[in-house]
Design a protein around this motif. Structure first.
Motif, PDB file in Angstrom:
ATOM      1  N   VAL A  65       0.783  -1.154  -0.068  1.00 19.91           N
ATOM      2  CA  VAL A  65      -0.030  -0.126  -0.034  1.00 19.91           C
ATOM      3  C   VAL A  65       0.984   1.330  -0.083  1.00 19.91           C
ATOM      4  N   LYS A  66       0.483   2.193  -1.098  1.00 22.16           N
ATOM      5  CA  LYS A  66       1.493   3.200  -1.116  1.00 22.16           C
ATOM      6  C   LYS A  66       0.551   4.691  -1.153  1.00 22.16           C
ATOM      7  N   PHE A  67       0.803   5.565  -0.363  1.00 18.43           N
ATOM      8  CA  PHE A  67      -0.004   6.826  -0.389  1.00 18.43           C
ATOM      9  C   PHE A  67       1.244   7.974  -0.476  1.00 18.43           C
ATOM     10  N   SER A  68       0.401   9.041  -0.672  1.00 16.83           N
ATOM     11  CA  SER A  68       1.433  10.187  -0.534  1.00 16.83           C
ATOM     12  C   SER A  68       0.765  11.377   0.030  1.00 16.83           C
ATOM     13  N   PHE A  69       1.434  12.602   0.623  1.00 15.46           N
ATOM     14  CA  PHE A  69       0.922  13.629   0.719  1.00 15.46           C
ATOM     15  C   PHE A  69       2.087  14.843   0.667  1.00 15.46           C
ATOM     16  N   ALA A  70       1.506  16.024   0.784  1.00  9.15           N
ATOM     17  CA  ALA A  70       2.474  17.353   0.510  1.00  9.15           C
ATOM     18  C   ALA A  70       3.473  17.329   1.919  1.00  9.15           C
ATOM     19  N   ARG A  71       4.655  18.034   1.528  1.00 10.58           N
ATOM     20  CA  ARG A  71       5.756  18.152   2.496  1.00 10.58           C
ATOM     21  C   ARG A  71       5.108  19.013   3.425  1.00 10.58           C
ATOM     22  N   GLY A  72       5.609  18.733   4.887  1.00  8.65           N
ATOM     23  CA  GLY A  72       4.996  19.632   5.892  1.00  8.65           C
ATOM     24  C   GLY A  72       4.662  18.984   6.959  1.00  8.65           C
ATOM     25  N   LEU A  73       4.362  17.565   6.846  1.00 11.66           N
ATOM     26  CA  LEU A  73       3.892  16.663   7.838  1.00 11.66           C
ATOM     27  C   LEU A  73       5.171  15.845   8.035  1.00 11.66           C
ATOM     28  N   SER A  74       5.826  15.444   9.190  1.00 14.38           N
ATOM     29  CA  SER A  74       6.796  14.673   9.367  1.00 14.38           C
ATOM     30  C   SER A  74       6.350  13.447  10.032  1.00 14.38           C
ATOM     31  N   LEU A  75       6.467  12.328   9.376  1.00 13.20           N
ATOM     32  CA  LEU A  75       5.919  10.917   9.976  1.00 13.20           C
ATOM     33  C   LEU A  75       7.133  10.586  10.964  1.00 13.20           C
ATOM     34  N   THR A  76       6.698  10.218  12.345  1.00 15.52           N
ATOM     35  CA  THR A  76       7.746   9.684  13.353  1.00 15.52           C
ATOM     36  C   THR A  76       8.167   8.326  12.943  1.00 15.52           C
ATOM     37  N   GLY A  77       9.337   8.028  13.255  1.00 15.22           N
ATOM     38  CA  GLY A  77       9.819   6.557  13.177  1.00 15.22           C
ATOM     39  C   GLY A  77      10.600   6.538  11.686  1.00 15.22           C
ATOM     40  N   GLY A  78       9.952   7.064  10.804  1.00 18.66           N
ATOM     41  CA  GLY A  78      10.858   7.068   9.451  1.00 18.66           C
ATOM     42  C   GLY A  78      10.528   5.586   8.562  1.00 18.66           C
ATOM     43  N   GLU A  79       9.974   4.838   9.077  1.00 17.69           N
ATOM     44  CA  GLU A  79      10.048   3.492   8.493  1.00 17.69           C
ATOM     45  C   GLU A  79       9.216   3.448   7.305  1.00 17.69           C
ATOM     46  N   ASN A  80       9.771   2.960   5.970  1.00 18.61           N
ATOM     47  CA  ASN A  80       8.980   2.968   4.837  1.00 18.61           C
ATOM     48  C   ASN A  80       8.663   4.251   4.296  1.00 18.61           C
ATOM     49  N   VAL A  81       9.419   5.270   4.727  1.00 24.10           N
ATOM     50  CA  VAL A  81       8.902   6.793   4.275  1.00 24.10           C
ATOM     51  C   VAL A  81       9.944   7.533   3.614  1.00 24.10           C
ATOM     52  N   THR A  82       9.656   7.829   2.427  1.00 20.98           N
ATOM     53  CA  THR A  82      10.653   8.348   1.183  1.00 20.98           C
ATOM     54  C   THR A  82      10.078   9.991   1.034  1.00 20.98           C
ATOM     55  N   VAL A  87       5.787  13.468   0.679  1.00 23.24           N
ATOM     56  CA  VAL A  87       6.187  12.452   1.481  1.00 23.24           C
ATOM     57  C   VAL A  87       5.348  11.260   1.099  1.00 23.24           C
ATOM     58  N   TYR A  88       6.210  10.212   0.655  1.00 24.90           N
ATOM     59  CA  TYR A  88       5.737   8.769   0.318  1.00 24.90           C
ATOM     60  C   TYR A  88       5.634   7.816   1.487  1.00 24.90           C
ATOM     61  N   LYS A  89       4.597   7.162   1.630  1.00 27.80           N
ATOM     62  CA  LYS A  89       4.555   6.171   2.881  1.00 27.80           C
ATOM     63  C   LYS A  89       4.222   4.692   1.914  1.00 27.80           C
ATOM     64  N   ASN A  90       5.141   3.608   2.232  1.00 24.03           N
ATOM     65  CA  ASN A  90       4.944   2.475   1.466  1.00 24.03           C
ATOM     66  C   ASN A  90       4.850   1.384   2.377  1.00 24.03           C
ATOM     67  N   ASP A  91       3.781   0.671   2.671  1.00 26.55           N
ATOM     68  CA  ASP A  91       3.808  -0.529   3.550  1.00 26.55           C
ATOM     69  C   ASP A  91       3.326  -1.736   2.947  1.00 26.55           C
ATOM     70  N   ILE A  92       3.849  -2.895   3.686  1.00 27.54           N
ATOM     71  CA  ILE A  92       3.449  -4.195   2.841  1.00 27.54           C
ATOM     72  C   ILE A  92       2.582  -5.070   4.273  1.00 27.54           C
ATOM     73  N   VAL A 117      -4.777  13.192   1.231  1.00 27.67           N
ATOM     74  CA  VAL A 117      -4.243  12.034   0.668  1.00 27.67           C
ATOM     75  C   VAL A 117      -5.359  11.436  -0.269  1.00 27.67           C
ATOM     76  N   ASP A 118      -5.456  11.845  -1.436  1.00 27.25           N
ATOM     77  CA  ASP A 118      -6.264  11.640  -2.769  1.00 27.25           C
ATOM     78  C   ASP A 118      -6.476  10.280  -3.226  1.00 27.25           C
ATOM     79  N   SER A 119      -5.309   9.613  -3.136  1.00 27.98           N
ATOM     80  CA  SER A 119      -5.451   8.126  -3.757  1.00 27.98           C
ATOM     81  C   SER A 119      -4.331   7.231  -3.135  1.00 27.98           C
ATOM     82  N   VAL A 120      -4.787   5.933  -3.119  1.00 25.98           N
ATOM     83  CA  VAL A 120      -4.004   4.838  -2.851  1.00 25.98           C
ATOM     84  C   VAL A 120      -3.466   3.909  -3.730  1.00 25.98           C
ATOM     85  N   SER A 121      -2.227   3.548  -4.009  1.00 25.86           N
ATOM     86  CA  SER A 121      -1.609   2.771  -5.005  1.00 25.86           C
ATOM     87  C   SER A 121      -1.563   1.217  -4.347  1.00 25.86           C
TER      88      SER A 121
END
Length: 373
Positions: A65-82, A87-92, A117-121
């Motif tokens: 599952v991959k989704f994204s949002f504009a920069r300005g929100l910083s996900l804590t932990g940083g796992e599977n984040v680009t 900001v792209y989040k990619n989870d399995i 978050v408009d869409s999910v891939s």
């Protein structure tokens, strides 16, 4: 012969399961990403929820599952984040039949703005991982939009400006309001006949008059000029302008004043100038913070001449106008003096410490606000 039959059966099973998964892998598979709350304030923490629900009898062995949002929100932990343009989040996940998985991701609101978050891939495979299937779908989350409201400006520094404006409002408002009823008292020789309360007079046998309260809720107009006065725009200064506008709006609403907003900043969704009609109360304040959150400095600004003309076309009695600007040059001095002529103009120049002398604006109260970060 047995080996040939076994190989044929294996091939048949292999292609059958691939065919079946290609047809049914995304059926009854729900994936939503929602923000836990619809808004937060710059510098606060919040979270988003990722929910995967498989409502069928077949498992989904691998689901990316991959989704994204504009920069300005910083996900804590940083796992599977680009982090790149977004900001792209990619989870399995591995999702069994009739299973629901919920993951919560905390983040820090680093920057004011409006986030979606408009869409999910989705990417999956068959049981033997011999084929890859993809799907991009609109995000069906209940709260797929999130606003980061401006942080509070330094209230201690704002209080002198705020107190001065409130004092001038009070001075202008010491006039009786015929629609604001405060009580009844005995008639005095100086009272006009129109103030006599005939019903109370008939009941008591003595002349009684209505007492009217003073009008103390003159409108405060917040004018926000975000147009830079050079080719280089200092976004740190412009963000501080927005914080000052939000903080002043809070202070005035707390005192019961009606507040409006006139800005040349553009709304990130509608592209129109961010403006708000006069109003008061908690709901109006929330709407104003939402409007300020949605200003996108990357969209450019409308010429402030247009905003100033709207203000000049709607001049009323007992108004106070607070102009917040980072335009420290002399190019707009004449325009600002036009706004000052009706009276009641307060200008807050938001500048860097090395900005030099401010332009002289006649008939306006001028405050210098330095930004050190």
């Amino acid at each position: 012969m047995k080996m040939i039959l076994s190989a044929a059966c294996a091939l048949l099973l292999f292609y059958t399961q691939r065919y079946i998964y290609k047809r049914i892998w995304k059926k009854n598979l729900g994936v939503t990403v929602s923000f836990v709350t619809p808004f937060a304030v710059e510098g606060e923490n919040s979270a988003l929820s990722e929910v995967i629900e498989n409502k069928k009898a077949f498992p989904v062995p691998v689901l990316r599952v991959k989704f994204s949002f504009a920069r300005g929100l910083s996900l804590t932990g940083g796992e599977n984040v680009t982090r790149s343009d977004k900001v792209y989040k990619n989870d399995i996940f591995s999702v069994m039949p009739y299973m629901r998985i919920t993951r919560t991701h905390e983040f820090l609101c680093e920057k004011r703005g409006f986030y979606t978050v408009d869409s999910v891939s989705l990417t999956s495979s068959d049981l033997l991982m011999s084929a890859k299937f993809t799907d991009v779908r609109p995000n069906g989350g209940q709260c797929a939009e999130f606003s980061v409201y401006p942080a509070r400006a330094d209230v201690a520094r704002l209080l002198p400006v705020f107190s001065k404006i409130m004092g001038q409002r009070e001075a202008k408002a010491q006039q009786p309001d015929p629609f604001a009823f405060r009580g009844i008292r005995d008639y005095a020789p100086f009272d006009p006949m129109r103030d006599i309360n005939w019903k109370a007079t008939a009941k008591t046998g003595d002349l009684k008059v209505n007492v009217h309260a003073s009008t103390r809720a003159g409108e405060v107009r917040l004018a926000l000029d975000l147009e830079p006065d050079s080719d280089w725009a200092d976004n740190g200064v412009r963000e501080e302008e927005i914080r000052i506008a939000a903080t002043l709006a809070s202070l005035f609403v707390q005192k019961g004043a009606e507040v409006s907003l006139a800005s040349n900043g553009r709304d990130i969704v509608t592209q129109a100038s961010a403006n708000m009609k006069s109003g008061c109360g908690p709901g109006h304040l929330t709407a104003m913070k939402e409007t300020l959150a949605r200003i996108d400095l990357e969209k450019g600004c409308a010429p402030f001449q247009e905003t100033a003309q709207r203000l000049l076309d709607n001049v009323g009695e007992k108004q106070e106008t607070v102009l917040i600007t980072g335009a420290k040059g002399t190019a707009k001095a004449a325009l600002y003096e036009q706004l000052a002529r009706p009276g009641g103009l307060h200008i807050i120049f938001v500048v860097r410490p090395d900005a030099g002398a401010l332009p002289e604006i006649r008939e306006a109260n001028v405050t210098r606000w330095e930004v050190h970060y």
